[in-house]
Design an enzyme around this catalytic site. Sequence first.
Site, PDB file in Angstrom:
ATOM      1  N   VAL A  18       4.438   2.147 -15.202  1.00 35.51           N
ATOM      2  CA  VAL A  18       3.251   2.050 -14.462  1.00 35.51           C
ATOM      3  C   VAL A  18       2.554   3.433 -13.976  1.00 35.51           C
ATOM      4  O   VAL A  18       2.792   4.448 -14.245  1.00 35.51           O
ATOM      5  CB  VAL A  18       4.173   1.376 -13.087  1.00 35.51           C
ATOM      6  CG1 VAL A  18       3.048   1.660 -11.333  1.00 35.51           C
ATOM      7  CG2 VAL A  18       5.006   0.363 -12.603  1.00 35.51           C
ATOM      8  N   CYS A 114      13.026  -3.445 -14.720  1.00 30.03           N
ATOM      9  CA  CYS A 114      12.282  -2.467 -13.891  1.00 30.03           C
ATOM     10  C   CYS A 114      13.884  -2.476 -12.295  1.00 30.03           C
ATOM     11  O   CYS A 114      13.679  -2.946 -11.225  1.00 30.03           O
ATOM     12  CB  CYS A 114      11.495  -2.518 -13.445  1.00 30.03           C
ATOM     13  SG  CYS A 114      10.411  -1.437 -12.382  1.00 30.03           S
ATOM     14  N   LYS A 153      11.870  -7.629 -21.494  1.00 26.35           N
ATOM     15  CA  LYS A 153      12.745  -6.222 -21.626  1.00 26.35           C
ATOM     16  C   LYS A 153      14.008  -5.675 -20.857  1.00 26.35           C
ATOM     17  O   LYS A 153      13.680  -6.135 -19.584  1.00 26.35           O
ATOM     18  CB  LYS A 153      11.746  -4.804 -21.620  1.00 26.35           C
ATOM     19  CG  LYS A 153      12.627  -3.794 -21.431  1.00 26.35           C
ATOM     20  CD  LYS A 153      11.727  -2.832 -20.956  1.00 26.35           C
ATOM     21  CE  LYS A 153      11.693  -0.708 -20.681  1.00 26.35           C
ATOM     22  NZ  LYS A 153      12.146  -0.585 -19.940  1.00 26.35           N
ATOM     23  N   HIS A 181      16.583  -1.156 -22.391  1.00 26.55           N
ATOM     24  CA  HIS A 181      17.153   0.236 -22.203  1.00 26.55           C
ATOM     25  C   HIS A 181      18.334   0.681 -20.969  1.00 26.55           C
ATOM     26  O   HIS A 181      19.293  -0.415 -20.707  1.00 26.55           O
ATOM     27  CB  HIS A 181      16.502   0.077 -20.144  1.00 26.55           C
ATOM     28  CG  HIS A 181      16.105   1.689 -19.948  1.00 26.55           C
ATOM     29  ND1 HIS A 181      15.291   1.911 -19.679  1.00 26.55           N
ATOM     30  CD2 HIS A 181      17.344   2.414 -20.094  1.00 26.55           C
ATOM     31  CE1 HIS A 181      15.072   3.115 -19.413  1.00 26.55           C
ATOM     32  NE2 HIS A 181      16.629   3.656 -19.082  1.00 26.55           N
ATOM     33  N   ARG A 241       9.115   7.873 -21.146  1.00 27.99           N
ATOM     34  CA  ARG A 241       8.553   9.799 -21.374  1.00 27.99           C
ATOM     35  C   ARG A 241       8.197  10.653 -21.968  1.00 27.99           C
ATOM     36  O   ARG A 241       7.296  11.531 -22.017  1.00 27.99           O
ATOM     37  CB  ARG A 241       9.635  10.142 -20.135  1.00 27.99           C
ATOM     38  CG  ARG A 241      10.087   9.542 -18.377  1.00 27.99           C
ATOM     39  CD  ARG A 241      11.164   9.836 -18.433  1.00 27.99           C
ATOM     40  NE  ARG A 241      12.300   9.376 -19.355  1.00 27.99           N
ATOM     41  CZ  ARG A 241      13.515   9.962 -19.189  1.00 27.99           C
ATOM     42  NH1 ARG A 241      13.411  10.973 -18.972  1.00 27.99           N
ATOM     43  NH2 ARG A 241      14.639   9.566 -19.767  1.00 27.99           N
TER      44      ARG A 241
END
Length: 504
Positions: A18, A114, A153, A181, A241
């Site tokens: 985001v 998320c 995801k 993840h 990241r």
Amino acid sequence: MAARRLSFRNITALAPMVRVGTLPMRLLALDYGADVVYCEELIDIKMAQCQRIVNDVLETVDFVAPDERVMFRTCEREKDSVIFQMGTADPDRALTVAQLVEKDVAAIDVNMGCPKEYSTKGGMGAALLSNPDKIEAILKKLVTGVSVPVTCKIRILPSLEETVSLVQRIEKTGVAAVAVHGRFKDERPTHPIHCDYIQAVAQAVSIPVIANGGSLDLVKTNSDIEKFRKATGASSVMLARAAMWNPSVFCNQGPLPVEKVMEEYIKYAIRYDNHAFNTKYCLCQMLRDRVESPLGKQVQAAQTNAEISEAYGLQTFYQEIQQDLQAKMAALQSSNQPNKPIMDGDVTTMAVKFERRDYPPQITPKMFLLEWSRKEKLEQPQYETAQRSQDRAFQSTVTVANKKYRSSLWEKSKKFAEQASAIVCLRVLGVPEGRIGEEDSGLVCKRKREGKPNCSGEEGRSKKLHVDILQEAEAPSPTVEMNSDEQNPATPLKQVEALREALS
């Protein structure tokens, strides 16, 4: 439907982030060697309201919301590499959005990982992990309904068995790949990644598994990407990241000096007219612990891309791009034909939107159409409005002198839809509509146009419009076609309100 195939094996991908995964960052990641780039998560209900617009000036395809915000911008350079990620909890709405964008992207991805409230509060993101039936319904709907690959995801579930079972169920829907993840939904980046979970999933299914979550623990340089892939047994790797801090991590020699990377990012932001606050946010992520340095403070203080370019010594580049874009716009404006009416059955249509800022505060196209109808001794214009269920947008048809007029574009409110239909009628008839800068037509008196309390026109009557409204409310009047909650006013007061609504 037959899907265009995008390989998900042995690739590196820019993860959906985001405020980060906008067009400049995606293009930069591709430049540095990423195989696939995901856009930021975009919510289905917002995207369903968007219109697909080809931006000939920027050479992009823009998906524009009713409030004119560009929700998603893409270009030919990334067409075969960009994956559109949506947040959704509704199979039908998910399909509506996927079909809207499928011609401009390489694949569709559903966010099921998320943990942030803005995603989970609507049953989206990680909230879907506790509803496998809905996961299955959404993915099956998409797989059978679009021509591009579909992926999702997820985050890992509390137990290894639950995680493997869920991914096996996902595989049966026909998706092309699944990104995992390696953290539980209540864990954050400071928690260690569970490579064993990703490895177990990769061994349990035949579709490609994309490992995600290793940026802090395992991936700091380009050479670490392969180590992370082997540690998880996954087909591919997705970076968030590590790429946000320095997208040149995708480069074989990466990461490169961040100063050079930031300059290249700014050039893309300028070239594609990226929102300045988004540009600033991404630069601050790259600055990291230097965000309070003199450069960092200058970036934080910047309000425009021009000011950002000045902070990095790119004023000349900015000015050259602006001149180029202005020249393109001028050339297009000179060559474009005016918007011509098109017949849709017995309705005359034009692609018109009502822009409130184009009219004085006291003036609307509906007001001009009403006054013109009175002048021509015609019945009062009648508006019939429809609402589209999937995005709650409105479209109105106005009938004047037994002829119907409608905008082909949907609006965010009933009032705006009625104004748009009035504009179409006025333009087809060649009647002024009250826009700022338009020559005074005399349809609405000068005092009304200037917002003054009294109105003395040719008839010399004070407060003419107000008096007319009250007189029509007391006398028999033509029926105004409205939505069900406004039909058959039972009292004079409601009749007055209805007539006032017709002017608003």
